[in-house]
Design an enzyme around this catalytic site. Structure first.
Site, short mmCIF file in Angstrom:
data_model
loop_
_atom_site.label_atom_id
_atom_site.label_comp_id
_atom_site.label_asym_id
_atom_site.label_seq_id
_atom_site.Cartn_x
_atom_site.Cartn_y
_atom_site.Cartn_z
N CYS A 186 7.17 -3.22 -0.50
CA CYS A 186 7.46 -3.97 -1.66
C CYS A 186 8.27 -5.00 -1.57
O CYS A 186 8.54 -5.83 -2.86
CB CYS A 186 7.83 -2.77 -2.51
SG CYS A 186 7.15 -1.42 -2.74
N CYS A 222 8.33 5.38 -14.50
CA CYS A 222 7.68 4.68 -13.30
C CYS A 222 7.03 3.19 -13.52
O CYS A 222 6.65 3.15 -14.69
CB CYS A 222 6.33 5.55 -12.72
SG CYS A 222 7.12 7.19 -12.46
N HIS A 282 4.26 -3.76 -11.30
CA HIS A 282 4.64 -4.14 -9.76
C HIS A 282 3.43 -4.27 -8.87
O HIS A 282 3.35 -3.44 -8.20
CB HIS A 282 5.22 -2.79 -9.35
CG HIS A 282 5.96 -2.81 -7.83
ND1 HIS A 282 6.20 -4.11 -7.26
CD2 HIS A 282 6.37 -1.80 -7.15
CE1 HIS A 282 6.56 -3.85 -6.10
NE2 HIS A 282 6.72 -2.72 -6.03
#
Lengths: 417, 395
Positions: B88, B210, B342
């Site tokens: 990430c 989340c 994301h």
């Protein structure tokens, strides 16, 4: 000449769940258990207690995870006893193979290959599509005097071709399929104290509360008897598929305690209404036999490394190039929950995941056994389970964490959640 | 020469983050890269090299498995281009690699792009599927991204006595911030009650704890500080950059030093970046912060790992409002990963772009007034990597 050896120790792994099948309560394993995991659970305490590698491993199963075999080899890896100097045998066929395994173990022990670990295991076995019962029994057989008693082979026999293998519950016995009670008379064995002989076979009644666990019954039945009548010699045998074996166990004073532990393990069931089933989506995992072989030490034997200078435990193992600063180390199997979560992402049912701090300080990240619920601080223990079977039919095993209760610790063997 | 104080960011570009069925990965890369070049006032043929961060090319038929989408999108055949991937932190790694190239003196102008195309498939067919199909055959079974952070959350709540309401406040704050960011995936306020009532994902984390699964790309154009100064245009300077890698992806859960109350990678990376930037008291010296809030617990842990407060005080820092826009250290004023989404390879580059715009006073409605020094922080995998950038106004 009578074949005689000694029984040094025994243990059993009987699954916890009891489900009524065909009107009979039967011990049924979880979806992630199989003949290997039960065999391991039964054998591990004996190997730990032995404190040394057995010279031979004799395994019997009618329900091996791999059709072409491989149970004994994987079991040896899991128990950490594999090696070129370990004699291995794998028996199958009918439940009588349990008797054959005992005979072989006795012969090996008396010929100098003692101690012998004999493991009799079955799981998910069915007859006519009906689950019969699951369980494993393990024993250490030695030469000379054994802690638990003297084991003698009274006789072995192959019957004429007119014999048949009669399915469980069948009543239409054909000519030549003699009853088990008449079987002992074939050998001219004189009854001891008028007791019935303890016989395991295709026509024997299911064990109360357990069912018919297959090849392990040849040992489990006399042990349960011994737990009730500790001082008496026990004649026992097995017969199936035309093969029959008859033994006598003359117990020592310590045998009753060992037998009572086995009996307590067998009796520690929890009644369930349904057969256990998989809670998680089946996986089509990255699959490599080469990798399974390469990883077997850390995966099957819990082997990692310990840094010589810092004492840090490094698991999974990353040892290449660190031979002088890291030494092989097997991590502890008991610990406490350090962090936990219930993960709902998997479709069919949630999965409990835990990081545990083991008794030696190692950290372990794993699933919790099916149906168990844990919280931070709870005592847990590692148990070998089957994670999944690959598309190529390769079972992949790893460790799950199961709550440990005080009563289980006292039992000292395989225990129920 | 070092990166610190010698490498400048002279242009940024960020695509809208969201579900973009009509844009391919290469489309996203091209949009972000061209926007960054426009911002820098450069033409594609002035760019000498490129780095592309893509973490999951298997989601796009291997488009992005190398850096060729940058060359394709900019129409620059022959230009050297490399792909980087580091979980990430991938997007931030593309910027770091580009900065190293400038610092080496090999190139005058380079572009770093981070991109990810995650929504050609359903969210459950995206990274979740990877958990089942492409990962370690043994150690990863039962492992999911939210599950791994939920383990941290369970330990944090247990150790310090916080409740899930504290976690929920992270989501509330960052969703509110996103109202001022037209490029955020979700621009909708949520309440604590809604966060707590959302479907459970991995206890104690629910859906609104989340980050969503998102498409997007971001880019930055870099040159030397001297060249930026001579241009006479506004620029930002990289004052410090730290990268730390702690252990293998699966091994890290088994490491004894892992206290599961934070991420040692963040502590290491931020320590290095602060040292280069001369930052001794982060809470006092940083004006604006973008941190890796992939899950709400991650923001609280990052407060502590980045040295803003002591262990266990992250929840209190949030509850005092100090990290809300207008507070002492506005954090994730873009909406963070919670609301922006994301796109794994894009996130780090987006953060650097956000902080660059903030220190240059170009962040529009969400501008933190007077921001001169900002920090961008990413976390990779279950804390395996962290990368921290300290970016300051070059003027």
């Amino acid at each position: 000449m009578v074949l005689a050896a000694s029984l040094a120790s025994v243990a059993a792994a009987i699954p916890c769940s009891r489900v009524s099948i065909g009107g009979v309560p039967r011990a049924v394993a979880e979806h992630d258990e199989d003949a290997l995991t039960l065999a391991f659970a039964a054998a591990l305490p004996l190997v730990d207690e032995l404190g040394a590698r057995p010279r031979a491993l004799v395994v019997t199963s009618l329900s091996r995870p791999l059709e072409e075999g491989g149970l004994a080899q994987t079991l040896a890896e899991c128990l950490g006893i594999a090696g070129d100097d370990l004699h291995i045998e794998e028996h199958t066929g009918t439940t009588a193979a349990g008797g054959a395994a005992l005979v072989s173990a006795m012969a090996l022990a008396t010929s100098g290959l003692a101690p012998v670990l004999v493991v009799l295991t079955d799981c998910h076995r069915t007859i006519d599509g009906v689950r019969t019962g699951d369980g494993a029994v393990a024993a250490i057989v030695e030469s000379g005097e054994g802690l638990l008693g003297k084991l003698e082979l009274l006789g072995s026999h192959v019957q004429a071709l007119s014999d048949v293998w009669r399915p469980m519950g069948a009543v239409d016995a054909t000519a030549g399929d003699r009853s088990l009670t008449s079987f002992a008379e074939d050998y001219g064995v004189v009854p001891l104290g008028g007791q019935d002989r303890i016989l395991a076979g295709t026509t024997s009644k299911p064990l109360p509360g357990i069912g018919s666990i297959g090849s392990g019954e040849v040992l489990l039945r006399p042990l349960l008897q011994l737990a009730k009548h500790s001082a008496d010699p026990v004649d026992f045998g097995t017969r199936a598929g035309g093969l029959s074996y008859m033994f006598r166990l003359t117990p020592t004073d310590r045998a009753a305690r060992a037998a009572s532990v086995v009996a307590a393990t067998a009796a520690a069931g929890v009644v369930a209404t349904d057969l256990p089933r998989s809670a998680a989506t089946p996986v089509r995992s990255y699959d490599s036999l080469a990798r399974a072989w390469r990883d077997r030490a850390s995966v099957l034997r819990l082997e990692g490394f310990r840094d010589v200078a810092t004492g840090e435990i490094l698991y999974p193992a990353t040892d290449r190039g660190f031979e002088t600063t890291r030494k092989p180390y097997t991590i502890a199997r008991r610990g406490c929950v350090f962090a936990c979560t219930t993960d709902h992402i998997f479709d069919e049912a949630p999965i409990e995941m835990v990081i545990a701090e083991m008794d030696d300080g190692a950290h372990f990240y794993a699933q919790v056994t099916p149906g168990a619920v844990v919280g931070i601080g709870d005592p847990v223990e590692l148990v070998l389970r089957r994670l999944y079977v690959t598309d190529k039919g390769l079972p992949r095993y790893f460790w799950k964490l199961r709550p440990t209760t005080e009563s289980m610790v006292e039992l000292g063997g395989e225990s129920c959640r | 020469m070092p990166i610190s104080n010698e490498v400048a960011i002279i242009g940024t570009g960020v695509t809208p983050f969201g579900v973009h069925h009509d844009w391919s990965l290469t489309d996203l890369v091209g949009q972000a890269a061209r926007a960054a070049l426009d911002d820098a006032g450069l033409a594609p043929d002035q760019i000498e090299a490129a780095w592309l961060g893509v973490a999951e090319p298997t989601l796009t038929g291997l488009e992005g498995d190398s850096a060729d989408p940058v060359v394709e999108a900019l129409g620059r055949p022959g230009m050297p281009a490399s792909r980087v991937s580091n979980y990430c932190i991938t997007g931030m790694e593309s910027v770091r690699h580009a900065a190293m190239a400038i610092a080496s003196g090999e190139f005058d102008y380079v572009v770093a792009v981070g991109a990810e195309k995650m929504r050609d498939v359903l969210p459950k067919e995206s990274l979740v599927a990877k958990t089942k199909l492409q990962t370690d055959p043994i150690f990863a079974k039962g492992r999911t991204a939210p599950g791994q952070f939920a383990l941290r959350a369970s330990r944090y709540l247990h150790e310090y006595g916080y409740s899930p309401e504290t976690l929920a406040q992270v989501s509330v704050k960052n969703h509110r911030h996103a109202m001022a960011n037209p490029d955020a995936h979700f621009r909708k306020e949520v309440t604590v009650e809604e966060v707590l009532a959302a479907p459970r994902i991995a206890e104690p984390l629910g859906l609104l704890d989340c980050t969503p699964t998102t498409d997007g790309a971001a880019a930055a154009v870099l040159t030397s500080r001297k060249r930026a100064e001579s241009s006479g245009k506004p620029y930002a300077v990289i004052r410090g950059v730290g990268l730390a890698t702690m252990a293998g992806y699966h091994q890290i859960h088994f490491r004894q030093w892992n206290d599961h109350l934070g991420f040692a990678a963040t502590r290491e990376a931020s320590s290095r970046a602060y040292r280069q930037a001369g930052i001794e008291s982060p809470l006092e010296e940083i004006d604006v912060l973008e941190l890796h809030d992939c899950f709400t617990i991650a923001e609280l842990l990052a407060y502590e790992d980045l040295g803003l407060v002591n262990p266990g005080e992250g929840g209190k820092l949030l509850e005092t409002g100090e990290t809300t826009h207008g507070g002492r250290l506005p954090t994730n004023v873009s909406g963070g990963l919670q609301a922006c989404g994301h796109p794994v390879g894009a996130t780090g580059a987006r953060m650097v772009a956000e902080i660059t715009r903030q220190v240059l006073g170009q962040a529009g409605e969400r501008q933190v007034i007077g921001a001169r020094t900002g920090v961008a922080h990413t976390l990779g995998g279950p804390g395996v990597h962290s990368c921290v950038f300290v970016v300051g106004s070059g003027a």
